[in-house]
Design an enzyme around this catalytic site. Structure first.
Site, PDB file in Angstrom:
ATOM      1  CE1 TYR A 132       0.300   2.892  13.570  1.00 47.55           C
ATOM      2  CE2 TYR A 132      -1.652   3.984  12.701  1.00 47.55           C
ATOM      3  CZ  TYR A 132      -0.408   3.427  12.502  1.00 47.55           C
ATOM      4  OH  TYR A 132       0.135   3.378  11.239  1.00 47.55           O
ATOM      5  NE  ARG A 138      -3.427   2.363   2.760  1.00 44.06           N
ATOM      6  CZ  ARG A 138      -3.217   3.235   3.756  1.00 44.06           C
ATOM      7  NH1 ARG A 138      -2.349   2.979   4.707  1.00 44.06           N
ATOM      8  NH2 ARG A 138      -3.890   4.358   3.800  1.00 44.06           N
ATOM      9  CG  ASN A 145      -4.872   3.413   8.876  1.00 40.93           C
ATOM     10  OD1 ASN A 145      -5.055   2.426   8.158  1.00 40.93           O
ATOM     11  ND2 ASN A 145      -4.334   4.529   8.428  1.00 40.93           N
ATOM     12  CG  HIS A 152      -0.861   8.897   3.477  1.00 43.62           C
ATOM     13  ND1 HIS A 152      -0.986   7.539   3.700  1.00 43.62           N
ATOM     14  CD2 HIS A 152      -0.474   9.429   4.664  1.00 43.62           C
ATOM     15  CE1 HIS A 152      -0.685   7.273   4.969  1.00 43.62           C
ATOM     16  NE2 HIS A 152      -0.359   8.395   5.571  1.00 43.62           N
ATOM     17  CD  GLU A 172      -4.365   7.626  10.004  1.00 42.73           C
ATOM     18  OE1 GLU A 172      -3.854   8.676  10.409  1.00 42.73           O
ATOM     19  OE2 GLU A 172      -4.024   6.514  10.420  1.00 42.73           O
ATOM     20  CD  GLU A 174      -1.295   4.015   8.032  1.00 43.98           C
ATOM     21  OE1 GLU A 174      -0.993   4.463   9.165  1.00 43.98           O
ATOM     22  OE2 GLU A 174      -1.470   4.728   7.032  1.00 43.98           O
TER      23      GLU A 174
END
Ligand code: FCB
Length: 477
Positions: free
Chosen positions: A311, A92, A309, A136, A181, A382
């Site tokens: 985290y 990606r 994504n 991005h 995002e 991600e």
């Protein structure tokens, strides 16, 4: 890698059982254009907001910029060869808007498109599925000068740019992500100003969020028109938001932050509406007069997949009189209307970003998207961690990062077992790179980058991930 098949000699995973993923699970790694390409002024590329921002003193740690980054623009073949050694099924990457459409208007720049054609062809030649992200975070600077994402016109410009990329690469790229995002673009870019373009205005941040999603919807329609066979999605960064206690005020703080972090995007994109409680929370910031008839229908144009994504988790508490809100790592001004909510640290292990390590949060997040929003295939686009790395005898034994991946892959597997249609996982990141406002001081890569020599060293986590891909799962340790 000298011997990618031999797993690293680490004891961190001892006792964990083997796990197998569904056949065809798409194992990948991710990067983004500004973070790795460099060649900022080559091949016809013009500045983006990140060039301007990083060249503004005081914006990025140590004055780092993406001028050179990992020099991937010149090292594409070497980097794709490393991906092939890892056995990646998919890669990606993002396309730099000002590289393919300098200035953000007008015709495509053939030299810019050629770079991505060569990249995609190299990937395909190695049997690696290209996964293309259109945005991005590198908005062409002239579009920011004309108002940026708070201006409605930017959404249309994004659709024009999408058409150029779809026409040039649509014959060889199957998977497309419109935005990466949008929360960060809107609320860090225009709310706290911690990210480019570094503006700080609550109403602008909310408008930016809306126009990003409008641009997404228009881009989906442009892609569908150009390539009916494309698999099209969007990537959102989601967090479980947990109240610090069962007290109603803490529970309400969690509701508010969940509204801004998650539902601000999930509801318009997947349900075609803004949540009523979020609109009420934002009443002091905006009257939503920027939302026009038909926008939400455009924004919720049907997708083929959703990228998540993940985290960390947010744990939040109500404001307390006389106690300043803890900033944790996020400036309060990226939470319009809820600036006084406190972000609580629990004292659990953190990464080098100070983000709490919370693998169960991935299960919660994926289950929520599936159970509350959509039956579409989901992909973790991600997931990863920054840790301080040391090169010892030419090797990097990153056991912390490896353990982070292991824990989150176990969580991903648990989500699948619970019925989530999770079809793939992309490690962030393939290699160390320009970590936005942190410059090169934070390393997320499975491949170590020595920025002076541009030497690449696959870390232990890369060797381990290669073995995960080869087995389509986790070995008994
Ligand atoms: C995400 C970004 C990505 C990278 C990771 C650590 O928010 O999409 O570019 O910076 O965080």
């Amino acid at each position: 890698m000298s011997n990618p098949a031999s797993p690293p000699a680490v004891g961190v995973l001892a006792g964990r059982p083997p796990l197998t993923f569904p056949p065809g699970f798409l194992w990948g790694a991710a990067t983004a254009a500004y973070q790795i390409e460099g060649a900022a002024a080559e091949g016809g590329r013009t500045p983006s907001i990140w060039d301007t921002f990083s060249h503004t003193p005081g914006r990025v740690v140590a004055g780092h910029t993406g001028d050179v980054a990992c020099d991937h623009y010149h090292r594409l073949d070497e980097d794709v060869a490393l991906m092939a050694e890892l056995g990646l099924k998919s890669y990606r990457f993002s396309v730099s808007w000002p590289r393919v459409q300098p200035g953000g208007a007008g015709p495509a720049n053939p030299e810019g498109l050629d770079f991505y054609r060569r990249l995609v062809d190299a990937l395909l030649a190695h049997g690696i599925e290209p996964w293309l992200t259109l945005y991005h975070w590198d908005l062409p600077q002239p579009l920011e000068d004309a108002g940026g994402w708070p201006a409605r016109d930017t959404a249309g410009r994004f659709a024009d740019y999408t058409r150029l990329v779809a026409d040039a690469l649509g014959d060889r790229v199957r998977y497309w992500t419109t935005l990466n995002e949008p929360w960060c673009s809107a609320f860090l870019g225009y709310g706290s100003g911690a990210h480019a373009p570094g503006r700080s205005d609550a109403a602008d941040a909310v408008r930016a969020g809306h126009h990003l999603m409008l641009g997404h919807g228009l881009a989906v329609q442009a892609l569908r028109a150009a390539r009916p066979d494309a698999e099209v999605g969007v990537t959102v960064n989601l967090y479980p938001v947990t109240p610090a206690s069962g007290e109603p005020a803490d529970v309400d703080a969690a509701r508010r932050i969940d509204g801004l972090a998650n539902r601000f995007f999930l509801d318009p994109l997947l349900r075609g509406s803004y949540p009523a409680d979020l609109m009420a929370d934002l009443a002091g910031v905006t009257d939503f007069g920027h939302v026009r008839e038909g926008d939400l229908a455009t924004i919720s144009t049907p997708l083929d997949l959703v990228g998540v994504n993940y985290y960390s988790r947010h744990v939040v508490a109500a404001p307390v009189e006389g106690v300043a809100p803890e900033t944790y790592w996020r400036a309060p001004s990226c939470w319009p209307g809820s600036e006084d909510v406190r972000f609580v640290t629990r004292g659990v292990p953190v990464t080098d970003m100070d983000w709490e390590i919370d693998a169960p949060g991935l299960v919660e997040t994926l289950r929520r998207v599936h159970e509350e929003y959509t039956d579409l295939p989901l992909y973790v686009t991600e997931n990863g961690s920054a840790f301080v790395d040391a090169v010892v005898d030419g090797a990097v034994d990153d056991v912390d990062r490896l353990a982070y991946f292991d824990a989150h892959l176990r969580a991903a597997h648990e989500a699948i077992a619970a019925g989530v249609p999770l079809h793939g996982y992309f490690a962030w990141s393939l290699m160390d790179n320009f970590e936005w406002a942190w410059g090169y001081t934070k390393r997320f890569g499975m491949i170590y980058v020595d920025y002076d020599s541009q030497t690449r060293i696959p870390k232990s986590s890369a060797r381990w991930y290669a073995e995960v891909i080869r087995r389509n799962g986790l070995a008994a340790e």
